[in-house]
Scaffold this motif. Structure first.
Motif: not given
Length: 233
Positions: A63-65, A102-109, A115-126
């Motif tokens: 998923g991360r890839e 949602f997908s990023a938060s599911f992976i992190v969980y 819980l996914l943090e906002r900065e971390e979520g932004a990093e997933f999306l670039g």
């Protein structure tokens, strides 16, 4: 001096054509993002299969890839969006952003139980987490993505109990309970957020019912340990 209406409206026409051209390019990129988002969600659905819980590490890594493609596509969007016009076009990618969070938060969980943090979520999306930056992740989109996670965890709680993992429903119940406490601290003025928050309360009730059912059947880990201890004495 008479005005030249032809020249005036020619300028308007040129602006409208450029506007439509930009929106068409945005729609094409968003379509690709949506396709990639569906692929990530389909991948993560493997968690719910009978052997899915034993494949968490592999599924999360894949998923991360796949989020690498998401970063590239959002990079293309940033190149198209004129400076200071983020909110003019934001509706084009609002809903897919929520699903990606949602997908990023599911992976992190699944990886950490956190819980996914906002900065971390932004990093997933670039993209940026700072609302003052030209291209960023809107707070409402981030929060709606987290609320989608509660839906998925409710399903995971039920499936985990079915497949004999009695620890996970307890962990999920505690996590969703903490989410509920956190969202209660917010003054939610967005109608979509308020409605989705009502769903969170329903999800909390469902996961608590799973734990309660396991409890009355004596299947919670602590109860099983107590029984084993009593049997050995």
């Amino acid at each position: 001096m008479a005005q030249n209406y032809t020249e005036i409206f020619s300028v308007f026409q040129k602006y409208m054509e450029e506007e439509e051209s930009a929106r068409e390019k945005i729609r094409e990129i968003v379509k690709e993002i949506e396709q990639n988002s569906r692929e990530i969600i389909t991948l993560l659905q493997g968690i719910h299969k009978p052997q899915g819980l034993s494949q968490i590490s592999t599924l999360c890594q894949k998923g991360r890839e796949q989020f690498c493609n998401i970063k590239v596509l959002f990079g293309k969007l940033k190149e198209i969006i004129p400076v200071d016009q983020f909110h003019r076009y934001h509706d084009h990618w609002r809903f897919v952003t929520q699903r990606l969070i949602f997908s990023a938060s599911f992976i992190v969980y699944l990886e950490s139980g956190k819980l996914l943090e906002r900065e971390e979520g932004a990093e997933f999306l670039g993209v940026s987490a700072n609302p003052n930056d030209a291209f960023h992740i809107e707070l409402d989109d981030f929060l709606l993505g987290l609320l989608l996670l509660a839906d998925e965890l409710t399903r995971l709680s039920l499936n985990s109990a079915t497949y004999g993992d009695y620890t996970r429903p307890v962990q999920i119940s505690e996590f969703v309970s903490e989410m509920n406490v956190g969202f209660r601290l917010l003054n939610l003025k967005n109608d979509s957020l308020r409605k989705k928050f009502d769903g969170l309360k329903y999800n909390l009730k469902k996961v608590e019912e799973v734990v309660y059912d396991l409890s009355i059947r004596g299947l919670l880990p602590s109860q099983k340990l107590d029984k084993e201890t009593d049997g050995s004495s």
